[in-house]
Design an enzyme around this catalytic site. Structure first.
Site, PDB file in Angstrom:
ATOM      1  N   ASN A   9       0.872  -1.176   0.000  1.00  0.00           N
ATOM      2  CA  ASN A   9       0.000   0.000   0.000  1.00  0.00           C
ATOM      3  C   ASN A   9       0.908   1.226   0.000  1.00  0.00           C
ATOM      4  O   ASN A   9       1.518   1.547   1.017  1.00  0.00           O
ATOM      5  CB  ASN A   9      -0.887  -0.036   1.258  1.00  0.00           C
ATOM      6  CG  ASN A   9      -1.675   1.250   1.439  1.00  0.00           C
ATOM      7  OD1 ASN A   9      -1.787   2.057   0.520  1.00  0.00           O
ATOM      8  ND2 ASN A   9      -2.226   1.426   2.634  1.00  0.00           N
ATOM      9  N   TRP A  10       0.971   1.864  -1.139  1.00  0.00           N
ATOM     10  CA  TRP A  10       1.913   2.992  -1.266  1.00  0.00           C
ATOM     11  C   TRP A  10       1.412   4.287  -0.634  1.00  0.00           C
ATOM     12  O   TRP A  10       2.156   5.253  -0.529  1.00  0.00           O
ATOM     13  CB  TRP A  10       2.213   3.236  -2.749  1.00  0.00           C
ATOM     14  CG  TRP A  10       3.151   2.217  -3.341  1.00  0.00           C
ATOM     15  CD1 TRP A  10       3.786   1.193  -2.683  1.00  0.00           C
ATOM     16  CD2 TRP A  10       3.577   2.139  -4.705  1.00  0.00           C
ATOM     17  NE1 TRP A  10       4.574   0.482  -3.555  1.00  0.00           N
ATOM     18  CE2 TRP A  10       4.464   1.045  -4.804  1.00  0.00           C
ATOM     19  CE3 TRP A  10       3.306   2.884  -5.853  1.00  0.00           C
ATOM     20  CZ2 TRP A  10       5.078   0.683  -6.006  1.00  0.00           C
ATOM     21  CZ3 TRP A  10       3.908   2.520  -7.050  1.00  0.00           C
ATOM     22  CH2 TRP A  10       4.784   1.434  -7.123  1.00  0.00           C
ATOM     23  N   LYS A  11       0.145   4.330  -0.296  1.00  0.00           N
ATOM     24  CA  LYS A  11      -0.438   5.557   0.273  1.00  0.00           C
ATOM     25  C   LYS A  11      -0.166   6.735  -0.667  1.00  0.00           C
ATOM     26  O   LYS A  11      -0.119   6.530  -1.872  1.00  0.00           O
ATOM     27  CB  LYS A  11       0.099   5.789   1.696  1.00  0.00           C
ATOM     28  CG  LYS A  11      -0.049   4.522   2.543  1.00  0.00           C
ATOM     29  CD  LYS A  11       0.198   4.719   3.999  1.00  0.00           C
ATOM     30  CE  LYS A  11       0.022   3.378   4.706  1.00  0.00           C
ATOM     31  NZ  LYS A  11       0.095   3.472   6.155  1.00  0.00           N
ATOM     32  N   HIS A  98      -9.402   1.420   5.203  1.00  0.00           N
ATOM     33  CA  HIS A  98      -8.104   1.634   5.858  1.00  0.00           C
ATOM     34  C   HIS A  98      -8.282   2.623   7.010  1.00  0.00           C
ATOM     35  O   HIS A  98      -9.058   3.578   6.907  1.00  0.00           O
ATOM     36  CB  HIS A  98      -7.088   2.165   4.843  1.00  0.00           C
ATOM     37  CG  HIS A  98      -5.694   2.150   5.371  1.00  0.00           C
ATOM     38  ND1 HIS A  98      -5.227   3.101   6.241  1.00  0.00           N
ATOM     39  CD2 HIS A  98      -4.686   1.267   5.198  1.00  0.00           C
ATOM     40  CE1 HIS A  98      -3.977   2.807   6.573  1.00  0.00           C
ATOM     41  NE2 HIS A  98      -3.614   1.701   5.947  1.00  0.00           N
ATOM     42  N   GLU A 100      -6.587   5.023   7.996  1.00  0.00           N
ATOM     43  CA  GLU A 100      -6.336   6.439   7.657  1.00  0.00           C
ATOM     44  C   GLU A 100      -7.564   7.057   7.001  1.00  0.00           C
ATOM     45  O   GLU A 100      -7.851   8.235   7.186  1.00  0.00           O
ATOM     46  CB  GLU A 100      -5.093   6.547   6.753  1.00  0.00           C
ATOM     47  CG  GLU A 100      -3.810   6.302   7.547  1.00  0.00           C
ATOM     48  CD  GLU A 100      -2.658   5.737   6.745  1.00  0.00           C
ATOM     49  OE1 GLU A 100      -2.676   5.815   5.508  1.00  0.00           O
ATOM     50  OE2 GLU A 100      -1.725   5.183   7.376  1.00  0.00           O
ATOM     51  N   GLU A 172      -5.081  -4.580  10.738  1.00  0.00           N
ATOM     52  CA  GLU A 172      -4.037  -3.573  10.865  1.00  0.00           C
ATOM     53  C   GLU A 172      -4.244  -2.789  12.162  1.00  0.00           C
ATOM     54  O   GLU A 172      -5.013  -1.809  12.172  1.00  0.00           O
ATOM     55  CB  GLU A 172      -4.083  -2.606   9.685  1.00  0.00           C
ATOM     56  CG  GLU A 172      -3.867  -3.261   8.344  1.00  0.00           C
ATOM     57  CD  GLU A 172      -3.324  -2.266   7.313  1.00  0.00           C
ATOM     58  OE1 GLU A 172      -2.279  -2.546   6.739  1.00  0.00           O
ATOM     59  OE2 GLU A 172      -3.941  -1.204   7.123  1.00  0.00           O
ATOM     60  N   GLY A 178       2.825   2.538  10.484  1.00  0.00           N
ATOM     61  CA  GLY A 178       3.778   3.626  10.290  1.00  0.00           C
ATOM     62  C   GLY A 178       4.555   4.003  11.533  1.00  0.00           C
ATOM     63  O   GLY A 178       5.244   5.021  11.563  1.00  0.00           O
ATOM     64  N   SER A 219       3.681  -1.891  10.129  1.00  0.00           N
ATOM     65  CA  SER A 219       5.143  -1.995  10.272  1.00  0.00           C
ATOM     66  C   SER A 219       5.680  -3.379   9.910  1.00  0.00           C
ATOM     67  O   SER A 219       6.667  -3.830  10.482  1.00  0.00           O
ATOM     68  CB  SER A 219       5.588  -1.576  11.676  1.00  0.00           C
ATOM     69  OG  SER A 219       5.258  -0.216  11.912  1.00  0.00           O
ATOM     70  N   GLY A 240       2.942  -1.143   4.132  1.00  0.00           N
ATOM     71  CA  GLY A 240       2.980   0.262   3.761  1.00  0.00           C
ATOM     72  C   GLY A 240       4.394   0.706   3.418  1.00  0.00           C
ATOM     73  O   GLY A 240       4.908   0.447   2.324  1.00  0.00           O
ATOM     74  N   GLY A 241       5.050   1.348   4.367  1.00  0.00           N
ATOM     75  CA  GLY A 241       6.378   1.931   4.142  1.00  0.00           C
ATOM     76  C   GLY A 241       7.380   0.994   3.477  1.00  0.00           C
ATOM     77  O   GLY A 241       8.108   1.396   2.555  1.00  0.00           O
TER      78      GLY A 241
HETATM   79  P1  PGA Z   1       3.023   0.461   7.404  1.00  0.00           P
HETATM   80  O1  PGA Z   1       1.530   0.656   6.820  1.00  0.00           O
HETATM   81  O2  PGA Z   1       3.520  -0.859   6.859  1.00  0.00           O
HETATM   82  O3  PGA Z   1       3.785   1.618   6.878  1.00  0.00           O
HETATM   83  O4  PGA Z   1       2.908   0.428   8.889  1.00  0.00           O
HETATM   84  C1  PGA Z   1       0.663  -0.429   6.660  1.00  0.00           C
HETATM   85  C2  PGA Z   1      -0.664   0.061   6.130  1.00  0.00           C
HETATM   86  O5  PGA Z   1      -1.135   1.109   6.578  1.00  0.00           O
HETATM   87  O6  PGA Z   1      -1.279  -0.598   5.250  1.00  0.00           O
END
Ligand code: PGA
Length: 263
Positions: A9-11, A98, A100, A172, A178, A219, A240-241
């Site tokens: 997930n590149w956000k 998600h 966010e 999640e 993050g 993470s 994500g990251g």
């Molecule tokens: P993260 O994000 O791996 O950067 O913690 C995961 C996500 O929000 O899908």
């Protein structure tokens, strides 16, 4: 056997130039690593969906996902993107719910239900995210929160969708996203098993245990992926990251391939 999935997930990251560089590097790194039953997913921002979808045949079982879709089918919603558009751009999946989106865009359970239905009607598979905040976990409410999030949307869907593997869940924990603080493998396993237990109250156990892939997110990286993926009820990761760098994402994918080999 449930499908194993490594999803990125590149956000809100990357430019078109970055996307081209990622694709070239990732496709080369991943080309020779395969495992039956593994799917690889990348969710770029909307403007890059079509370009990435054009390259997806460069890797077996590689799919492109959107990170969100609007809860109405079309119309006067300036700046929004409909499920049908995502499908016509060549994507095969969409991430819905998600944390966010729930937090910063105040998405409600009703909207998440409508998004899920529209996505499925438009032949998009759904990666549906659930997770508790740190405050909720510290108050001992994490199981209750997850139960509610499941019952608001997932428990109300047709069991056939699960059998057809149109639905993927991602657990999640918000406190792990993050932050660099990942859930321990035991915490992930405990919650994934609980999710199956809750869904078994609505659906047949054979469906929940046989067809529903549940990914862990928060993470997840190349150092902890192997341990997380080794858990019985963890079918992969929503990353994500660590999915932004082709080499690290390819390493996480390799951790899953090793796990599949070990099954
Ligand atoms: P993260 O994000 O791996 O950067 O913690 C995961 C996500 O929000 O899908």
């Amino acid at each position: 056997m449930r499908t194993k999935i490594v999803a990125g997930n590149w956000k809100m990251n990357k430019t078109m130039e970055d996307v081209r560089a990622f694709s070239d590097e990732f496709l080369e790194l991943a080309a020779n690593d395969h495992a039956d039953g593994l799917q690889t997913v990348v969710a770029p921002p909307f403007p890059f969906l079509a370009a990435m979808a054009e390259k997806k045949n460069g890797l077996r079982n590689y799919h492109i996902a959107a990170q969100n879709c609007h809860h109405e089918a079309s119309g006067a919603y300036t700046g929004e993107v409909a499920a049908s558009m995502i499908r016509s751009a060549g994507a095969g999946l969409v991430i819905i719910g998600h944390s966010e989106r729930r937090q910063y865009f105040a998405e409600t359970a009703g909207q998440l239900m409508k998004k899920t239905q529209l996505a499925l009607e438009n032949e998009l598979r759904v990666i549906f995210c659930i997770g508790e905040t740190l405050e909720q976990r510290n108050a001992g409410k994490h199981f209750e929160v997850i139960r509610t999030q499941l019952q608001e949307v997932i428990s109300r869907l047709d069991e056939e969708l699960l059998i057809a593997e149109k639905l993927i869940l991602a657990y999640e924990p918000v406190w792990a996203i993050g932050t660099g603080v990942t859930a321990s493998a035991a915490q992930a396993q405990e919650m994934h098993a609980f999710i199956r237990q809750v869904l078994c109250e609505t659906f047949h156990a054979t469906t929940v245990h046989g067809y529903l892939s549940i990914l862990y997110g928060g993470s997840c990286n190349a150092s902890n992926a192997a341990e997380l993926f080794a858990q019985e009820d963890v079918d992969g990761g929503l990353v994500g990251g660590a999915s932004l760098k082709a080499a690290e994402f390819a390493a996480i994918r390799r951790a899953m391939i090793a796990q599949i080999g070990a099954l």
